[in-house]
Structures are given as C-alpha cells and as structure tokens.
Design a protein around this motif. Structure first.
Motif, PDB file in Angstrom:
ATOM      1  N   LYS A 165      23.829  45.457  44.537  1.00 37.66           N
ATOM      2  CA  LYS A 165      24.930  46.078  43.807  1.00 37.66           C
ATOM      3  C   LYS A 165      25.816  46.871  44.751  1.00 37.66           C
ATOM      4  O   LYS A 165      27.052  46.849  44.651  1.00 37.66           O
ATOM      5  CB  LYS A 165      24.391  46.984  42.697  1.00 37.66           C
ATOM      6  CG  LYS A 165      23.860  46.251  41.478  1.00 37.66           C
ATOM      7  CD  LYS A 165      25.002  45.608  40.699  1.00 37.66           C
ATOM      8  CE  LYS A 165      24.540  44.990  39.400  1.00 37.66           C
ATOM      9  NZ  LYS A 165      25.635  44.256  38.717  1.00 37.66           N
ATOM     10  N   ASP A 222      25.667  40.075  43.225  1.00 32.91           N
ATOM     11  CA  ASP A 222      24.701  39.865  42.140  1.00 32.91           C
ATOM     12  C   ASP A 222      23.816  38.684  42.488  1.00 32.91           C
ATOM     13  O   ASP A 222      24.209  37.795  43.255  1.00 32.91           O
ATOM     14  CB  ASP A 222      25.423  39.589  40.821  1.00 32.91           C
ATOM     15  CG  ASP A 222      26.064  40.835  40.240  1.00 32.91           C
ATOM     16  OD1 ASP A 222      25.317  41.791  39.952  1.00 32.91           O
ATOM     17  OD2 ASP A 222      27.293  40.849  40.062  1.00 32.91           O
ATOM     18  N   THR A 247      26.274  52.023  42.533  1.00 32.96           N
ATOM     19  CA  THR A 247      25.040  52.000  41.751  1.00 32.96           C
ATOM     20  C   THR A 247      23.872  52.398  42.643  1.00 32.96           C
ATOM     21  O   THR A 247      23.764  51.920  43.776  1.00 32.96           O
ATOM     22  CB  THR A 247      24.804  50.582  41.181  1.00 32.96           C
ATOM     23  OG1 THR A 247      25.818  50.303  40.217  1.00 32.96           O
ATOM     24  CG2 THR A 247      23.441  50.476  40.531  1.00 32.96           C
TER      25      THR A 247
END
Length: 438
Positions: free
Chosen positions: A216, A221, A314
């Motif tokens: 992230k 992904d 993140t």
C-alpha cells in the motif's frame, strides 16, 4: 487477527478451501447438543497468552449469558494453527459449532463457501443494528456488495512499540516516523547482542500483513480491480524486498527471527533483546510476559514519508476477530442472542479490555480504558490509516501463498543468500502460480 495467537494465522491448503461447500454447520456431532434451544457450541480463537487464560476470561461471561437466557454455551478455544482448517472441515462435514470466531481477513473466503449465515438487515436488527459498528471493522466482514458473513467482535491495529530505556541509551529522542528513520535508528540499536526490531519470519500471516501494508505504501495492490492476482507488479516486489531487507541488507533484525512463528518477537521485546516491536494491540501480551507499560512507548507504524493516512500512507491492515454463525445451526435464535450478548456495550468493554483490543462497537469505544493515550494510537490508526486486506474469495490462498514466499525469502536472508529484486519477483511469481485459476 492477533498476537498471542499469532496475527490471523493459518496456512490452509488450496484443495481444502476449494472443496468447501455450502452444506455445513450446526450438527450436534460438532461438539454440542445443537438441537436443543438451551445449548450452544462456541469455537473461540486463542486470544490470550494461553488457551487456559482464554477459558478464564470467557468462562464467567458465558455463565452470565446462561443466567440471562437459560442457554448453556459449550466452549472450545481453538489454536490459530488449527482454526481455519477446522472451520473449513466443518463447512464440508456439517460437524461444526453454532457460533465461531474467524479472523476477519478470512471473511470473504469463508463467505464464498456458503456455509455462514449472511448478516442482512433483519439479522443485524436482532443485535441492535448494523450502524452500531465502526466502518473500518465492517469493511472486513465479507465481499463488497454482499451482506456481511460475520459481525465484528474485536478490532486491532498494528503499532510500533519501543523500549524507552534502549532508545535513551542509544541517544534516540523519539520513535521513528518513516522507514528511513527506522533503519537509521535500527543500526544504532543493533549492537552488543541486542537488535532493533523483531519479526516472525516463519509466521505466514504476520508476513502477509506487513507485505500488504508495505505494498500500500508503494501504491500497489496484490489484486487487480477484477480480482485477478497481480503479485509481481513493481510496487509489490519493492514492498516485499523492503521488508525482507530489514534482515537481509539493513541487518536490524536477527537472522534467527527467520524461524520465529508464534510470538517469539513479543517475548524478545519484553525481555529487552529487541528495542522495537511491530504488533497488533500488544499490551496484554506484553503484560503477561512481565513487561511494565511504563517501560515502553507506543507510536504509529512508520510510513514511507509524511504522516499516516489513507493510500500510500496506510500503516496497518484492519486487524480483528469476527463472530460468525453457521447457517444450518439448529439454534438460530439462541445464536443471535449470543452474538447480541458478546457485542453488547458491557461485554465489549470486558472482553476488549482483557485482550487489549479495541471495541468495534462505537459506543463501547467511548469509555475507559479505550480513551487512554495508548489506545488512542490504535483507534486513530483504525479510523484514518488502516486498510482491509483484499475481500476476495481467494483471500485465504493469497495469505498462504504470499506469506510462504516471504517466509522462504527470510530463510534465504538468514542463510546469507542474496535477496535481490529478481529473487523476490521469482518467489512472488511462484506464489501467484499457486492461486486458483479463473
């Protein structure tokens, strides 16, 4: 998922998962007299420092439920090493419990078997409504666009725990906020037989959690928008290499950590062997190992740059435990009452305090001890900078395949073998080939 059990554990064979069907759940052969409205069988995951501690925590609460409802709960605390395979076996054999814990990252995979009760509006109404739960926890309850396959029970987030004295002795005034700072601090701390940070290199679930977060932060992904695995894209490769390089290149993780699989890094931190620990809601675990909370600090997990937030900032997966009900239970009414009981404000406070987790119920978060400084870091992470692992049907295979690839890369690093971009990509390609074909 979680610490003292390891975080959301469980390698599962692809053949077992793909064999799972919608035929399971709720048989009296699953360990209880499920045909009686006065009896329930409950499989709880191992959340405490031992199965015995879990029984000690849960027993008085189950007695309380029995007193309130007349329903006796037959409890089994299942180790994380066994839990997923036990659940999958139950989905095919029909010999399962009425109510069970699942690692929240498994929600979509287990949902795909068809064996779990969907939590539609009618079922949520039985426990007080869906809007009682925080959004981040609901985000890990099943595939997008479908009724959840489970209800949040415990919420957790990763944080950076650091030994205050070891930092002071090394002349470090504050915890690292970026990975560059972590490596720089780590080299100052990795001296005299002590190491900067621990890792559970042989723990498949821990590996996938960190690989997911690093990816992230690299803007990547593991799956494309259509659900196709994409394990070898440049961002994922860079992310996995950066994580393994903490041992292979930066040398701030002890090589022996490549063999760690179940809480050894927590123990090393508690004993002062490591200066830092990356772990999910670790306070209860550290306390059980004799570490005084005043001796360590808690900070957000580092990011590439800037401050924690969404997208490339993140810094945690949405960790936690969900409650599920087998669809074919012969005591649906009692099961709903039990879920309502466990997710009530009063029980949320008791259980999440015992396990140093965060209540996924909004109102339960607003009381002590969940308002203190340590829990504020975890709550802030869950609210602002945590992301749910992919809610795809093949998530369990993804955890196993990629987590095992990282395990093998750590083994290479510990053995003194080079960990290159090419070798990381090859390991991830091997993992991708193990995923079910569409």
């Amino acid at each position: 998922m979680r610490r003292i059990r390891a975080a959301a554990a469980g390698a599962v064979t692809i053949t077992l998962l793909t064999a799972a069907t919608a035929c399971g759940g709720g048989s009296s052969n699953g360990g209880g007299s499920n045909d009686s409205p006065k009896t329930l069988t409950y499989w709880a995951s191992n959340q405490g420092a031992s199965i015995g501690i879990d029984k000690k925590v849960l027993a008085p609460e189950l007695k309380k439920f029995e007193k309130q409802t007349g329903i006796k709960v037959k409890l089994e605390v299942v180790p994380w090493s066994d839990l997923l395979n036990r659940i999958l076996t139950a989905t095919t054999s029909g010999q399962g419990p009425d109510v069970l814990n699942i690692g929240n990252t498994w929600s979509a995979s287990l949902q795909a078997t068809g064996a779990l009760l969907p939590w539609d509006a009618k079922n949520f109404d039985k426990i007080g409504g869906k809007d009682r739960f925080v959004d981040s926890a609901l985000g890990s309850t099943g595939a997008e666009g479908k009724d959840p396959a489970a209800v949040p029970l415990y919420s957790m987030a990763y944080a950076l725990y650091y030994n205050k004295q070891m930092f002071a002795d090394a002349g470090i005034s504050k915890p690292p906020a970026t990975w560059d700072e972590l490596v720089a601090d780590g080299k100052k701390l990795s001296k005299g037989g002590k190491w900067a940070i621990g890792a559970e290199g042989a723990n498949v679930s821990e590996n996938i959690h960190h690989a997911f977060v690093f990816a992230k932060q690299h803007g990547a992904d593991f799956f494309k928008a259509d659900g196709t695995p994409d394990f070898t894209n440049d961002g994922v490769v860079a992310a996995v290499k950066q994580y393994v390089d903490l041992m292979a290149k930066d040398k701030i993780i002890a090589p022996g950590n490549a063999e760690y699989a179940q809480n050894q890094s927590v123990s090393d931190f508690a004993k002062g062997k490591n200066a830092m620990l990356l772990w999910q809601s670790a306070a209860a675990n550290l306390k059980s190992q004799g570490m005084d909370p005043s001796t360590y600090g808690i900070a957000p997990v580092p990011v590439q740059s800037g401050t924690p937030g969404t997208g490339t900032s993140t810094n945690s997966m949405v960790a936690g435990i969900n409650l599920a009900v087998f669809k074919n239970t012969k005591n649906l009414d009692g099961s709903a009452k039990f879920v309502k009981f466990l997710t009530s404000d009063a029980e949320q406070k008791i259980l999440n305090t015992a396990y140093s987790s965060i209540p996924p119920v909004k109102t339960a978060q607003e009381v002590a001890p969940f308002t203190d400084a340590a829990n504020a870091v975890l709550k802030d992470t869950l609210a602002k900078s945590a992301a749910a692992l992919p809610q795809v049907a093949d998530e369990s295979q993804f955890e196993t395949a990629v987590g095992t690839a990282v395990k093998e890369l750590f083994a290479d690093a510990a053995g003194g073998h080079a960990v290159s971009t090419a070798s990381v990509k090859a390991a991830l390609e091997k993992a991708q080939q193990q995923m079910p074909k569409k």
